[in-house]
Design an enzyme around this catalytic site. Structure first.
Site, PDB file in Angstrom:
ATOM      1  N   GLU A  28       1.843  36.873 -60.561  1.00 36.52           N
ATOM      2  CA  GLU A  28       2.194  38.278 -60.938  1.00 36.52           C
ATOM      3  C   GLU A  28       2.513  38.075 -62.509  1.00 36.52           C
ATOM      4  OE1 GLU A  28       5.621  39.940 -59.287  1.00 36.52           O
ATOM      5  OE2 GLU A  28       5.291  41.888 -60.200  1.00 36.52           O
ATOM      6  N   GLY A  88      12.916  34.620 -63.729  1.00 37.76           N
ATOM      7  CA  GLY A  88      13.999  34.107 -62.651  1.00 37.76           C
ATOM      8  C   GLY A  88      13.205  33.437 -61.280  1.00 37.76           C
ATOM      9  N   ALA A  89      12.433  34.281 -60.711  1.00 36.97           N
ATOM     10  CA  ALA A  89      11.882  33.867 -59.520  1.00 36.97           C
ATOM     11  C   ALA A  89      10.810  34.814 -59.133  1.00 36.97           C
ATOM     12  CB  ALA A  89      13.077  33.948 -58.426  1.00 36.97           C
ATOM     13  N   GLU A 120       8.475  36.587 -55.709  1.00 39.48           N
ATOM     14  CA  GLU A 120       8.412  36.786 -54.257  1.00 39.48           C
ATOM     15  C   GLU A 120       7.172  36.519 -53.629  1.00 39.48           C
ATOM     16  OE1 GLU A 120       8.690  39.137 -56.845  1.00 39.48           O
ATOM     17  OE2 GLU A 120       7.412  40.904 -56.333  1.00 39.48           O
ATOM     18  N   ASN A 121       6.487  35.613 -53.892  1.00 40.06           N
ATOM     19  CA  ASN A 121       5.178  35.421 -53.093  1.00 40.06           C
ATOM     20  C   ASN A 121       5.182  35.261 -51.635  1.00 40.06           C
ATOM     21  OD1 ASN A 121       3.952  34.426 -55.792  1.00 40.06           O
ATOM     22  ND2 ASN A 121       5.628  32.630 -55.344  1.00 40.06           N
ATOM     23  N   HIS A 130      17.266  39.268 -53.656  1.00 38.27           N
ATOM     24  CA  HIS A 130      16.208  40.052 -54.302  1.00 38.27           C
ATOM     25  C   HIS A 130      14.818  39.555 -53.976  1.00 38.27           C
ATOM     26  CE1 HIS A 130      14.598  42.583 -57.835  1.00 38.27           C
ATOM     27  NE2 HIS A 130      13.442  41.705 -57.680  1.00 38.27           N
ATOM     28  N   GLU A 131      14.395  38.507 -54.088  1.00 43.30           N
ATOM     29  CA  GLU A 131      13.038  37.797 -53.720  1.00 43.30           C
ATOM     30  C   GLU A 131      12.739  38.116 -52.120  1.00 43.30           C
ATOM     31  OE1 GLU A 131      11.626  37.498 -56.336  1.00 43.30           O
ATOM     32  OE2 GLU A 131      13.018  37.259 -57.463  1.00 43.30           O
ATOM     33  N   HIS A 190      12.127  41.796 -51.290  1.00 43.80           N
ATOM     34  CA  HIS A 190      10.964  42.177 -51.833  1.00 43.80           C
ATOM     35  C   HIS A 190       9.967  42.090 -50.642  1.00 43.80           C
ATOM     36  CE1 HIS A 190      10.575  43.322 -55.927  1.00 43.80           C
ATOM     37  NE2 HIS A 190      10.804  42.141 -56.378  1.00 43.80           N
ATOM     38  N   GLU A 225      10.484  47.263 -57.855  1.00 43.32           N
ATOM     39  CA  GLU A 225      11.620  46.693 -58.591  1.00 43.32           C
ATOM     40  C   GLU A 225      12.752  47.309 -58.760  1.00 43.32           C
ATOM     41  OE1 GLU A 225      11.246  43.543 -59.029  1.00 43.32           O
ATOM     42  OE2 GLU A 225       9.261  42.987 -58.934  1.00 43.32           O
TER      43      GLU A 225
HETATM   44  N1  B3K Z   1       8.337  40.196 -59.216  1.00 41.72           N
HETATM   45  C1  B3K Z   1       8.556  38.889 -60.034  1.00 41.72           C
HETATM   46  C2  B3K Z   1       8.468  39.060 -61.581  1.00 41.72           C
HETATM   47  C3  B3K Z   1       7.234  38.799 -62.151  1.00 41.72           C
HETATM   48  C4  B3K Z   1       7.145  38.815 -63.649  1.00 41.72           C
HETATM   49  C5  B3K Z   1       5.658  38.610 -64.229  1.00 41.72           C
HETATM   50  N2  B3K Z   1       5.692  38.715 -65.670  1.00 41.72           N
HETATM   51  C6  B3K Z   1      10.073  38.768 -60.107  1.00 41.72           C
HETATM   52  C7  B3K Z   1      10.904  39.779 -59.393  1.00 41.72           C
HETATM   53  O1  B3K Z   1      11.018  40.751 -60.003  1.00 41.72           O
HETATM   54  O2  B3K Z   1      11.453  39.519 -58.154  1.00 41.72           O
HETATM   55 ZN    ZN Z   2      11.911  41.989 -58.311  1.00 37.10          ZN
END
Ligand code: B3K
Ligand code: ZN
Length: 901
Positions: free
Chosen positions: A125, A265-266, A268-269, A301-302, A305, A324
């Site tokens: 991402e 930070g992290a 969410e794959n 949070h992850e 998602h 988000e």
């Molecule tokens: N979705 C990712 C953030 C990706 C940032 C890319 N530059 C983390 C999050 O919001 O959970």
């Molecule tokens: Zn997020």
């Protein structure tokens, strides 16, 4: 390669895809410098949209071969363009095989496939997948993935990808492979691969529908004793989402992987969350209470998602806040519930206070990061209309203001109405890529409510001002509160529309108790807080049967992301500090009073007048601080001064030097005038027994550490002794680092030795050293004869533990200096600015996303005093002119200089 002249991408230009990739089979032959990726795409024409070519994006990948339906295509059907490859296909379906070569060892951008400490990791991402292979790398291209990973077994014994492991085995030459199938269609930004030397903490849990699932937290060998809190946080998140939203984990296996080199930070794959190790690893000796809290919220949070982001994803990147903002709101609610639940043992009031403290924390972040963004050249609506580089739009606006917008829906519709809207959303859109309108339409439909005007929150940038004026008619016993709204213009949006603003209000009687609120023609007189809906320019709300002139408490719980303009004299602020039943507003009263005092001191400092702190403020501050009926965590929030960043935003023009002088003076005054109180508090708050992560203990430690800060600032000898003592005893990191911070934030000669011993003790612990770097970068100069902090920062860059290639180090040291040390960064001679330009240019050559974040620390330069602006401009221009500048940094600097892209 991307160029710095990247054209702006417009939301209005969205076109649906002409081709969908139903399935993709990926094979990775991993090698540090020459990884071969074979991709087989099963493409189908979408007959619902106008015919068009199949567009594949690719960046920094070498194309080795391309075949369409097994054959090499005629050259006319394959056109290379700036973004990748355009394929002109006949018929309604095609099978395309693409082989590419990439070099993970040279990938310092940490986007795409890269190496960290000998392992392979991905970050896709927003647009990293195109750095792996050619693909329609946009979120509405959803496919089913089958992934085979092949690597050297000795250096990469663990091979992970999304979904379920279906096959694994040995290969010749010391290599092995694993095959993963993800049963859910997903966009490419959720693809992930990990091949590394790792070990896992495992748990088997049963979901609400009684399915057994395997949870794993993968870390480097030697760190298993730090993975437990992340695992607990994951299990709590799963339970909470089942209970609160009826949402269950949909996979047989859910993995979290910690990596040391990570841009944010992290991530969410699907089924394979990859985390900055900072948000996974914790044990009492190395992590603070705040770290524990952050880990819990990022893990949640992850995980959240998985539904809000993965099962239902974004149609295009302009919709980013769809996932988000909503997911931040969900993680904030989760943390508040967890903290409240843990504190329940101490009674209802303790639980309510723990929740309020979480809300205060969230609003602090919003005010410190999002308000300035909304008032500067990067101001954008939570759903932007244009961008040059999408990675620049993972902002406090999209995330934190986005979460506030969702929170307002929750307030307006109630918890049940909100839940009904969520249920409808999943029933309509599961498995699809949708827009913010789709989400809000579900909320409207499920609640039979028109939310058209509410949508202006998605379209409009800038922090709205809400003005509240009260008047009391003693004869008629009527109190009228008149609310009005105004949003100042922002770049590209000179005119603003009216918003729907929920304003929670209470009225406080002269004895400090809330009055029951009655509106004419209504019987219900029970409530003491009501949510007023402001949707016009100005509206008056009448409360009847009001026996005395009340003190209004407006915007309780921070019911909307606005700046409240309420004229209150010092006596009123002190009264609300003592009595407001809404913990958020009680805290806010202390912040407003402190802000007033600090800005007045700064003005005096700037004019060379003598400084004095008003007695009324010290008395109100002391009364709150020593009120033992209040939870220590709340008192720690109230007694912490507003952040320097927020104060600069409130200063006209922003002038960091006198502001710092004001803060130093105030800290010292409060430290010495209340020395006895601080010392007593320190005694009373000691936490016995082994460390546990618990809001009650954390609150005590926070207030005790704050007491040390004030005492050390004022050089109160018994306080300094206590700080040295606490540092030497060092049971857990919260206390140890709290003591170190108190010593470093003072003129105490003990600082140097304490910093050295800390460094020696944690020389092999990267995450702990990040704290050590950040603390020194943000240190104030308590003794003006000391060397400027910039010299210290330059020296620290030469420390063996520092690396410009590791984002955590950059954020700790450089981010700590540029963001958290305005007075030193904005030194009058401009030395900080020259250093900033030098570092932005150096970082940009390695990692544009990190460089761009660092670059943003000067975007609001026009707010600063003219003499500073004159020194900043040439540095901005220097960066703008640097050869080969990335689109990331070019966009930020372009906006700062006022050349809209
Ligand atoms: N979705 C990712 C953030 C990706 C940032 C890319 N530059 C983390 C999050 O919001 O959970
Ligand atoms: Zn997020």
């Amino acid at each position: 390669m991307k160029t710095e002249h990247a054209p702006a991408i417009l939301r209005a230009d969205y076109q649906p895809l002409a081709w969908q990739i139903e399935r993709i089979e990926l094979h990775f032959h991993l090698d540090p410098s020459a990884t071969r990726v074979t991709s087989r795409l099963h493409c189908v024409r979408d007959v619902r949209v106008p015919a068009g070519p199949l567009r594949l994006c690719g960046e920094d990948v070498e194309l080795l071969s391309l075949r369409i339906d097994g054959a090499e295509p005629e050259s006319t059907r394959v056109v290379r363009d700036a973004v990748g490859i355009v394929l002109h296909l006949d018929g309604d379906s095609a099978e395309i095989e693409i082989v590419t070569r990439i070099d993970p060892s040279a990938n310092t951008t940490l986007s795409g496939l890269y190496q960290s400490r000998g392992g392979f990791f991905t970050q896709c991402e927003a647009e990293g997948f195109r750095r792996i292979t050619f693909f329609p790398d946009r979120p509405d291209a959803m496919s089913r993935y089958t992934v085979t990973v092949e690597a050297d077994k000795a250096s990469c014994p663990v091979l992970l990808s999304n979904g379920n492991l279906v096959e694994q085995g040995e290969l010749e030459g010391g290599r092995h492979y694993a095959k993963w199938v993800d049963p859910f269609p997903k966009p490419s930004y959720l693809f992930a691969l990990v091949a590394a030397k790792l070990v896992a903490l495992e748990r088997r849990v049963t979901t609400a529908s009684r399915r057994d699932v395997l949870l794993q937290v993968w870390v480097e060998d030697g760190n298993l004793d730090r993975a437990g809190h992340a695992m607990d946080s994951l299990m709590h998140s799963m339970r909470w989402d089942e209970e609160t939203f009826g949402l269950e984990l949909d996979l047989d296996r859910f993995m979290i992987v910690a990596v040391s080199d990570f841009n944010m930070g992290a991530m969410e794959n699907k089924g394979l969350n990859i985390f900055n190790s900072k948000y996974v690893l914790a044990k009492p000796e190395t992590a603070t209470d705040v770290d524990y809290e952050n880990i819990e919220s990022v893990v949640a949070h992850e995980y959240f998602h998985n539904w809000t982001g993965n099962r239902v994803t974004c149609r295009d990147w302009f919709q980013l806040t769809l996932k988000e903002g909503l997911t931040v709101f969900r993680d904030q609610q989760f943390s508040a519930d967890m903290l409240g639940r843990m504190a329940e043992a101490g009674g209802e009031a303790a639980a309510a206070s723990a929740r309020a403290v979480k809300r205060i924390d969230d609003v602090r972040v919003l005010r410190a990061a999002q308000f300035p963004e909304d008032a500067g050249p990067m101001a954008h609506p939570i759903r932007p209309d244009r961008y040059q580089e999408i990675n620049n739009f993972y902002t406090a606006t999209v995330y934190e203001k986005g979460a506030e917008v969702i929170r307002m829906l929750h307030t307006l519709l109630g918890a049940e109405g909100f839940r009904n809207g969520m249920d409808l959303y999943f029933s309509y859109y599961d498995g699809q890529a949708v827009t913010c309108d789709d989400f809000v339409d579900c909320m409207a439909e499920a609640n039979g409510r028109d939310l058209d005007q509410f949508m202006n929150w998605y379209a409009q940038a800038g922090t709205p001002r809400v003005k509240a004026v009260g008047s009391y008619d003693a004869e008629g016993r009527v109190y009228t509160l008149t609310l009005s709204q105004r949003t100042p213009p922002t770049p590209g949006q000179p005119e603003k529309q009216l918003l729907v603003i929920p304003v929670a209000v209470g009225l406080i009687g002269p004895d400090g108790a809330d009055l029951p609120l009655r509106v004419a023609h209504e019987n219900n007189a029970g409530a003491t807080t009501r949510v007023l809906e402001l949707s016009e320019v100005e509206q008056s709300f009448r409360f009847v049967d009001v026996p005395f002139e009340p003190v209004p408490s407006v915007l309780r719980g921070f019911s909307a992301p606005v700046i409240l303009e309420l004229d209150e004299d010092d006596a009123r602020l002190a009264f609300r500090m003592a009595h407001d039943s809404d913990a958020f507003n009680r805290w806010d009263a202390t912040q407003r009073y402190a802000e007033r005092v600090i800005l007045a001191l700064a003005a005096d400092a700037a004019a060379g007048r003598p400084l004095a702190v008003p007695d009324g403020f010290v008395a109100a501050f002391r009364a709150l601080l020593t009120n033992d009926s209040l939870d220590p965590a709340f008192r720690a929030q109230a007694a912490a001064l507003p952040s320097e960043g927020y104060l600069l935003e409130r200063m006209e023009p922003a002038d960091p030097a006198p502001l710092r002088a004001a803060l130093v003076f105030l800290m010292r005054e409060l430290g010495s005038r209340l020395a006895d109180d601080w010392l007593k508090l320190g005694d009373a708050l000691a936490v016995d027994g082994p460390y546990r992560y618990h809001p009650a203990d954390a609150g005590r430690r926070a207030l005790a550490n704050l007491a040390l800060r004030y005492l050390a600032a004022a050089e109160i000898e018994p306080g300094l002794v206590r700080a040295r003592d606490q540092f030497e005893r060092f049971g857990n990191m919260t206390e140890g680092f709290g003591a170190l911070a108190a010593l470093v934030q003072s003129a105490s000669p003990a600082r140097k030795a304490a910093l050295e011993s800390f460094h020696a003790r944690f020389a092999n612990d990267a995450l702990v050293l990040d704290k050590w770097f950040a603390l020194q970068a943000a240190a104030w100069r308590w003794d003006p004869s000391e060397e400027p902090v910039l010299e210290r920062v330059r020296a620290l860059m030469r420390d063996a533990a520092f690396s410009l290639g590791n984002p955590n180090k950059v954020y700790a040291l450089l981010g700590g200096f540029f963001r958290n040390n305005p007075a030193e960064f904005h030194a009058a001679n401009g030395s900080g600015y020259a250093f900033w330009a030098e570092q932005v240019i150096a970082l940009d050559a390695k990692n544009p996303q990190v460089a761009s974040r660092i670059a943003r620390s000067l975007e609001n330069w026009r707010r600063f005093a003219p003499a500073l602006q004159a020194r900043i401009r040439p540095e901005l221009e220097k960066v703008a002119a640097a050869p080969g500048l990335s689109p990331d940094v070019a966009e930020i600097i372009g906006k700062a200089l006022g050349n809209e892209g």
